[in-house]
Scaffold this active site. Structure first.
Site, mmCIF file in Angstrom:
data_model
loop_
_atom_site.group_PDB
_atom_site.id
_atom_site.type_symbol
_atom_site.label_atom_id
_atom_site.label_comp_id
_atom_site.label_asym_id
_atom_site.label_seq_id
_atom_site.Cartn_x
_atom_site.Cartn_y
_atom_site.Cartn_z
ATOM 1 N N GLY A 31 -27.736 -1.249 -17.684
ATOM 2 C CA GLY A 31 -26.699 -1.172 -16.667
ATOM 3 C C GLY A 31 -26.295 0.262 -16.379
ATOM 4 O O GLY A 31 -26.114 0.657 -15.214
ATOM 5 N N HIS A 32 -26.156 1.064 -17.436
ATOM 6 C CA HIS A 32 -25.856 2.484 -17.241
ATOM 7 C C HIS A 32 -27.019 3.188 -16.535
ATOM 8 O O HIS A 32 -26.811 4.042 -15.667
ATOM 9 C CB HIS A 32 -25.603 3.166 -18.593
ATOM 10 N N GLY A 142 -20.180 -0.081 -11.884
ATOM 11 C CA GLY A 142 -20.923 -1.324 -11.829
ATOM 12 C C GLY A 142 -20.087 -2.473 -11.292
ATOM 13 O O GLY A 142 -18.893 -2.578 -11.593
ATOM 14 N N GLN A 143 -20.722 -3.348 -10.527
ATOM 15 C CA GLN A 143 -20.044 -4.519 -9.978
ATOM 16 C C GLN A 143 -19.550 -5.455 -11.080
ATOM 17 O O GLN A 143 -18.602 -6.209 -10.869
ATOM 18 C CB GLN A 143 -20.993 -5.268 -9.035
ATOM 19 N N LYS A 144 -20.162 -5.397 -12.261
ATOM 20 C CA LYS A 144 -19.708 -6.253 -13.364
ATOM 21 C C LYS A 144 -18.224 -6.064 -13.624
ATOM 22 O O LYS A 144 -17.514 -7.014 -13.932
ATOM 23 C CB LYS A 144 -20.502 -5.954 -14.631
ATOM 24 N N VAL A 171 -26.178 -5.691 -13.597
ATOM 25 C CA VAL A 171 -27.501 -5.790 -14.220
ATOM 26 C C VAL A 171 -27.422 -6.833 -15.332
ATOM 27 O O VAL A 171 -26.501 -6.809 -16.153
ATOM 28 C CB VAL A 171 -27.965 -4.438 -14.784
#
Length: 253
Positions: A31-32, A142-144, A171
């Site tokens: 994700g990063h 991130g959208q998370k 992700v």
């Protein structure tokens, strides 16, 4: 890549062209890397911060045991094309006598904010400090962490900051679980149980999702009118707290 520890040294770095900032707390995963890649594609200089921010952890949260592996993170960031890793000590960003905080009142006290009082005050404050220190053209999230994105966007608008907030899609691992540094806390059995969360959210239906989460310890499950609108949830699996969301299209309820 240059690892920098102090604000003064970071400000002394030469700048030529556009700057992208990726704020992180380390323990880098794919994700990063998606954030690093997005920043690398759109900017001349990429700065990533590595700072486990004590101000966004509550008294009974996992600050002391939060995953830390700076040596590995340095290698990962360098390979991903990061130019500068800003890794200050807490005393550098919160010196003695520090007492100024940013509080995004309404957005910061719902959902996560209700269950983690003061969390978004810590997030907004550290993000504003990083924006002022790095002076990026763009910052990547991130959208998370949909509510975090909403809080930061609101702060930028309200305080007339010029940074552009860029949001990268969530992700996920092959099994559907959203990547998180806290996933390492899950036992194999707990991870299997945790998969209930993305599967429930994938229905994009609050009632159906709640039914599928029956038996889990649910902090919240709610349609949040962010930009874009999402179905967001937080659950506890064993001692691990997980958050996730799915973007809702206009036809979703």
């Amino acid at each position: 890549m240059n690892t920098i520890r102090t604000i003064a040294d970071l400000r002394a770095e030469p700048r030529d062209g556009s700057v992208g900032l990726v704020p992180t707390m380390g323990a880098f995963h794919e994700g990063h890397l998606a954030l690093f890649r997005a920043a690398r594609a759109e900017n001349d200089l990429v700065v990533a911060s590595l700072f486990v921010n004590p101000a966004q952890f509550g008294a009974n949260e996992d600050l002391a045991k939060y995953p830390r592996d700076e040596e590995r993170d340095v290698l990962v960031a360098e390979k991903a094309g990061v130019d500068i890793l800003f890794a200050p000590d807490a005393s550098e960003l919160y010196p003695p006598g520090f007492q100024t905080w940013v509080d995004v009142e309404e957005l910061g006290n719902r959902l996560e904010g209700e269950h983690r009082p003061g969390h978004f005050r810590g997030v907004a404050t550290i993000c504003l400090k990083l924006f002022n220190i790095v002076r990026p053209d763009r910052a990547y999230f991130g959208q998370k962490d949909a509510q975090q994105v909403a809080v930061v966007k609101r702060m930028v608008r309200d305080l007339d900051h010029e940074v552009e907030i860029r949001v990268v899609p969530t992700v996920r691992d092959a099994d559907g679980l959203a990547l998180s540094s806290r996933n390492v806390y899950l036992s194999p059995a707990e991870r299997e149980l945790a998969l209930t969360l993305p599967r429930a959210l994938a229905t994009k239906d609050p009632a159906e999702a709640r039914a599928r989460l029956n038996g889990l310890d649910v902090d919240y499950l709610e349609v949040a009118d962010f930009e874009p609108r999402v179905l967001a949830a937080a659950v506890r699996v064993g001692k691990t707290r997980l958050i996730d969301n799915v973007v809702l299209d206009k036809e979703s309820t």
